[in-house]
Design a protein around this motif. Structure first.
Motif, PDB file in Angstrom:
ATOM      1  N   PHE A 110       0.799  -1.344   0.045  1.00 33.61           N
ATOM      2  CA  PHE A 110       0.084   0.145  -0.020  1.00 33.61           C
ATOM      3  C   PHE A 110       0.835   1.240  -0.106  1.00 33.61           C
ATOM      4  CE2 PHE A 110      -0.006  -1.496   4.493  1.00 33.61           C
ATOM      5  CZ  PHE A 110       0.619  -0.458   5.137  1.00 33.61           C
ATOM      6  N   ARG A 162       3.379   1.494  -1.937  1.00 33.13           N
ATOM      7  CA  ARG A 162       3.680   1.792  -3.362  1.00 33.13           C
ATOM      8  C   ARG A 162       2.486   2.336  -3.950  1.00 33.13           C
ATOM      9  NH1 ARG A 162       4.315  -3.813  -6.393  1.00 33.13           N
ATOM     10  NH2 ARG A 162       2.223  -3.796  -5.833  1.00 33.13           N
ATOM     11  N   THR A 163       1.256   1.869  -3.648  1.00 29.61           N
ATOM     12  CA  THR A 163       0.021   2.440  -4.071  1.00 29.61           C
ATOM     13  C   THR A 163      -0.078   3.966  -3.665  1.00 29.61           C
ATOM     14  OG1 THR A 163      -1.216   0.411  -3.461  1.00 29.61           O
ATOM     15  CG2 THR A 163      -2.527   2.301  -3.932  1.00 29.61           C
ATOM     16  N   ARG A 185       2.577   5.985  -3.483  1.00 24.17           N
ATOM     17  CA  ARG A 185       3.552   6.609  -4.173  1.00 24.17           C
ATOM     18  C   ARG A 185       3.082   6.775  -5.681  1.00 24.17           C
ATOM     19  NH1 ARG A 185       8.178   3.724  -1.504  1.00 24.17           N
ATOM     20  NH2 ARG A 185       8.861   4.991   0.007  1.00 24.17           N
ATOM     21  N   ALA A 186       2.248   5.608  -6.117  1.00 24.13           N
ATOM     22  CA  ALA A 186       1.799   5.647  -7.319  1.00 24.13           C
ATOM     23  C   ALA A 186       0.546   6.800  -7.631  1.00 24.13           C
ATOM     24  CB  ALA A 186       1.249   4.230  -7.909  1.00 24.13           C
ATOM     25  N   LYS A 187      -0.023   7.060  -6.413  1.00 30.43           N
ATOM     26  CA  LYS A 187      -1.036   8.032  -6.463  1.00 30.43           C
ATOM     27  C   LYS A 187      -0.515   9.522  -6.488  1.00 30.43           C
ATOM     28  CE  LYS A 187      -3.824   6.787  -3.027  1.00 30.43           C
ATOM     29  NZ  LYS A 187      -4.381   7.063  -1.720  1.00 30.43           N
ATOM     30  N   GLY A 188       0.929   9.591  -6.136  1.00 34.32           N
ATOM     31  CA  GLY A 188       1.451  10.994  -6.359  1.00 34.32           C
ATOM     32  C   GLY A 188       1.438  11.572  -4.978  1.00 34.32           C
ATOM     33  N   VAL A 189       1.381  10.542  -3.904  1.00 33.30           N
ATOM     34  CA  VAL A 189       2.013  11.152  -2.637  1.00 33.30           C
ATOM     35  C   VAL A 189       3.158  11.583  -2.573  1.00 33.30           C
ATOM     36  CG1 VAL A 189       1.622  10.680  -0.236  1.00 33.30           C
ATOM     37  CG2 VAL A 189       0.009   9.867  -1.618  1.00 33.30           C
ATOM     38  N   SER A 190       3.553  12.702  -1.718  1.00 33.26           N
ATOM     39  CA  SER A 190       4.984  13.033  -1.424  1.00 33.26           C
ATOM     40  C   SER A 190       5.535  12.136  -0.608  1.00 33.26           C
ATOM     41  CB  SER A 190       4.861  14.513  -1.000  1.00 33.26           C
ATOM     42  OG  SER A 190       4.387  14.491   0.346  1.00 33.26           O
ATOM     43  N   GLU A 191       6.748  12.122  -0.473  1.00 28.34           N
ATOM     44  CA  GLU A 191       7.413  11.143   0.433  1.00 28.34           C
ATOM     45  C   GLU A 191       6.988  11.400   1.803  1.00 28.34           C
ATOM     46  OE1 GLU A 191       9.620   7.927   0.338  1.00 28.34           O
ATOM     47  OE2 GLU A 191       8.499   8.504  -1.603  1.00 28.34           O
ATOM     48  N   VAL A 222       2.204   9.954   7.023  1.00 25.27           N
ATOM     49  CA  VAL A 222       0.776   9.765   7.119  1.00 25.27           C
ATOM     50  C   VAL A 222       0.621   8.143   6.832  1.00 25.27           C
ATOM     51  CG1 VAL A 222      -1.584  10.026   6.080  1.00 25.27           C
ATOM     52  CG2 VAL A 222       0.159  11.875   6.284  1.00 25.27           C
ATOM     53  N   HIS A 223       1.081   7.559   5.785  1.00 28.96           N
ATOM     54  CA  HIS A 223       0.439   6.252   5.444  1.00 28.96           C
ATOM     55  C   HIS A 223       1.457   5.307   5.900  1.00 28.96           C
ATOM     56  CE1 HIS A 223      -2.054   6.742   1.716  1.00 28.96           C
ATOM     57  NE2 HIS A 223      -1.521   8.111   1.533  1.00 28.96           N
TER      58      HIS A 223
END
Lengths: 315, 346
Positions: free
Chosen positions: A213, A215-216, A218-224, A230-231
């Motif tokens: 999740f 990777r998901t 990151r694939a969504k465009g969430v910043s590092e 958060v994640h």
């Protein structure tokens, strides 16, 4: 969530009962008769018998327990044999001081332990990571009395920037005086917990970062930053809170040595003295209070758990 | 914007410009992973191109570099891996490989998004599914929390989840595998991407659910006009959805063709082997023909053609040099095999 809360609350009742039985038995499990010990070797058998009857020691155990538990429930913890004062106000006053020390240690452990753990995971296999883990290992391996005394030598006697003992200056003081007095004992007491938290946080974060999740996200465009704070953190928090709960218990119980090193007027010191003087009501009251706070801290940890992890809440 | 264009089918794709400019052009892409035993090239000089709205199927066994290709396009290869060479051009955004991290973040989830194989583990267990879908909208569309959540419910409805307004506030563990994959699709389609990378989107699902998910993807793709890179080892799925197919093996493209051509007349012995290994009605009763051997270790590839050891048609030139991906005469299809090369090494 409400059902979970009620269920969890109900579970504390048998635990509290068990604790009360154990605390009550302390008096009877300890070698020697309390009346004998109180009156000393020169007492006449009549005097001992009279005291035994006064203390209710001649009645059946169940009756004694019932009477004792009834008094405890009404807030009557008995009178201190040594101080000849009601036990409860005395231990509450001391418990407050221990709670202040524990809270200080906890704040230190949370900020440094979790903070360093997260950064070490983010900067995995860098110089920061290895240095942080080395320091944490050192923190873990150092006994409290050593850290405490080293702190006193350096900061109180050497640099003279922090006080070495007590909670307030002799003339009395305000909140800031308390903070100044709290710094060293809190760090001393919290060092081991901070080290444990740092290591556990790091490994929990490293494990979560590997998950699908992330990777998901990151694939969504969430910043590092979003990925980590958060994640990942919310997932790692499940492990972190478990460790934290255990550490609070350890801090409450482990404050005895720190209190002794820094002459902190806490419950630990009082208990040591009470045990030496065979002041049973005080020992029982103190143990009961610590055990109860342990139970309620665990309850709080479980509720925080459920708040973090919906899989617990809804199962 | 497409309101005018859609009712007038007389306007050809080339006139609107969608056909002439490729959506995605991957050239000579190489992605490596540093391991203790040495550097492993998971993707070794892959080239492919896609036009808008097209479905490109990528097939191959596990470890053939399909997923790594998709992750490379999205810029999601992480240490110890790295894209070591080549070029990835996307529409008018130009070269993706030279973009900064923050530029790539703007593209990910917005222009290009991805669906993963494992719906059970690809959603964050501690956040509500609505929140997870809404996150993409808040990141790329600057929507407020309320707007994004409302839109998330609409998206859930669109991917066929019943009572979407209730489902937005549920957690992944409360949903079945099929529903989770629908949530993943809703998340990927939230910003109406131009390109959807679907990495084995149905592999982990029950057969009945697989068909539903594929239908859903086709429907959404048609509605939004997205191009889909469909990664799978299931040739049946490719036959159903794709227009073009690239067959990958050990990090390289072995054959690339229109789906009809490939199924009618597979040229590469590896493709033939793959096709022979699927059960078909008319071959009932006869044993399935599996490809002998296993995918080679990428650290110790055979010299020459990397399929040589397992190839029933291997002959002398195959051990001498690796065949290039050769364009067939009078056709757009390409094949990497000395059997189909005009000048094999002597």
């Amino acid at each position: 969530m409400r059902n979970y809360l009620l269920k969890r609350l109900a579970q504390t009742i048998p635990v509290l009962f068990g604790i009360s039985v154990l605390v009550f038995s302390m008096l009877h499990l300890a070698p020697g008769d309390p009346a004998d010990l109180l009156l000393g070797p020169d007492a006449t058998p009549e005097a001992v018998a009279e005291l035994r009857s006064d203390m209710g020691l001649d009645r059946p155990l169940v009756v004694q327990y019932g009477a004792w538990a009834g008094r405890i429930l009404q807030g009557d913890f008995g009178r201190s044999v040594v101080l000849n004062r009601a036990v409860l106000p005395e231990i509450l006053k001391r418990f407050k001081n221990t709670a202040i020390l524990t809270a200080g240690a906890l704040v230190f452990a949370v900020i440094f332990g979790i903070g360093i753990g997260i950064l070490a995971a983010v900067f995995h296999q860098t110089a920061f990571d290895s240095t942080a883990m080395l320091v944490a290992l050192a923190g873990l391996s150092m006994p409290t009395f050593f850290t405490g005394i080293a702190g006193i030598l350096i900061f109180a006697m050497g640099m003279q920037v922090l006080p070495s003992s007590g909670m307030y200056p002799a003339r009395g003081g305000d909140f800031f005086d308390l903070l100044r007095h709290l710094v060293m004992p809190a760090i001393t007491l919290g060092a081991v917990s901070a080290a444990i938290l740092a290591r556990m946080t790091r490994s929990a974060m490293l494990e979560v970062i590997q998950q699908d999740f992330i990777r998901t996200a990151r694939a969504k465009g969430v910043s590092e930053r979003g990925v980590v704070w958060v994640h990942a953190l919310r997932n790692a928090a499940i492990t972190i809170v478990t460790v934290l709960g255990m550490q609070i218990g350890y801090l409450l119980g482990g404050s005895v040595i720190t209190e002794a090193v820094f002459s902190w007027p806490g419950l630990g010191q009082m208990m040591v003295r009470a045990i030496q003087a065979r002041d049973y009501p005080t020992v029982q009251g103190g143990v009961l209070l610590i055990a109860m706070s342990f139970v309620f801290i665990n309850l709080a940890v479980d509720l925080i758990y459920a708040w973090i992890d919906p899989r617990i809440r809804y199962s | 914007m497409t309101v005018l264009a859609t009712p007038q089918p007389t306007i050809s794709a080339s006139e609107t410009g969608t056909e002439t400019v490729p959506l995605l052009e991957v050239e000579n892409l190489s992605t490596e992973f540093a391991t203790h035993a040495g550097t492993l090239r998971a993707v070794d000089g892959v080239s492919m191109s896609m036009t808008a709205g097209e479905v490109l199927g990528i097939v191959g066994e596990s470890g053939s570099g399909k997923s790594v290709t998709a992750l490379s396009i999205l810029g999601l290869i992480r240490a110890p891996g790295r894209v070591s060479g080549g070029s990835i051009r996307f529409q008018n955004h130009g070269e993706l490989l030279t973009k900064s991290a923050s530029e790539m973040r703007k593209i990910r989830g917005d222009m290009i998004s991805m669906i993963f194989q494992e719906p059970m583990t690809s959603l964050n267990p501690v956040f509500r599914v609505g929140w997870q879908i809404a996150e993409a909208l808040r990141l790329h569309r600057n929507m407020s929390k309320a707007e994004a959540t409302e839109r998330a419910a609409e998206l859930l409805e669109r991917v066929g989840i019943a009572s979407p307004r209730k489902r937005v506030s549920e957690f992944p563990h409360q949903l079945s595998g099929g529903m989770r994959q629908r949530v993943m699709i809703a998340m990927a389609m939230a910003c109406a991407p131009k390109l959807l990378l679907a990495d084995e989107p149905t592999t982990a699902l029950d057969v009945t659910v697989q068909a539903q998910i594929l239908d859903l993807m086709v429907q959404l793709k048609e509605e939004d006009g997205a191009a889909v890179m469909l990664i799978t080892h299931d040739l049946g799925v490719i036959a159903e959805m794709a227009q073009k197919v690239a067959v990958m093996y050990a990090g390289v493209v072995m054959e690339e063709a229109d789906v009809g051509e490939l199924f009618d007349e597979p040229l590469h012995p590896y493709t033939q082997g793959l096709l022979n290994s699927i059960p078909r009605g008319h071959s009932r009763g006869s044993a399935l023909k599996a490809i002998p051997g296993i995918v080679p270790n990428l650290l110790h590839l055979p010299t020459g053609c990397r399929f040589r050891d397992r190839c029933p048609a291997a002959h002398a030139p195959c051990g001498k040099a690796e065949p290039p991906l050769q364009r067939m005469p009078d056709s757009a299809r390409k094949v990497r095999c000395w059997l189909h090369h005009p000048e094999p090494p002597k």
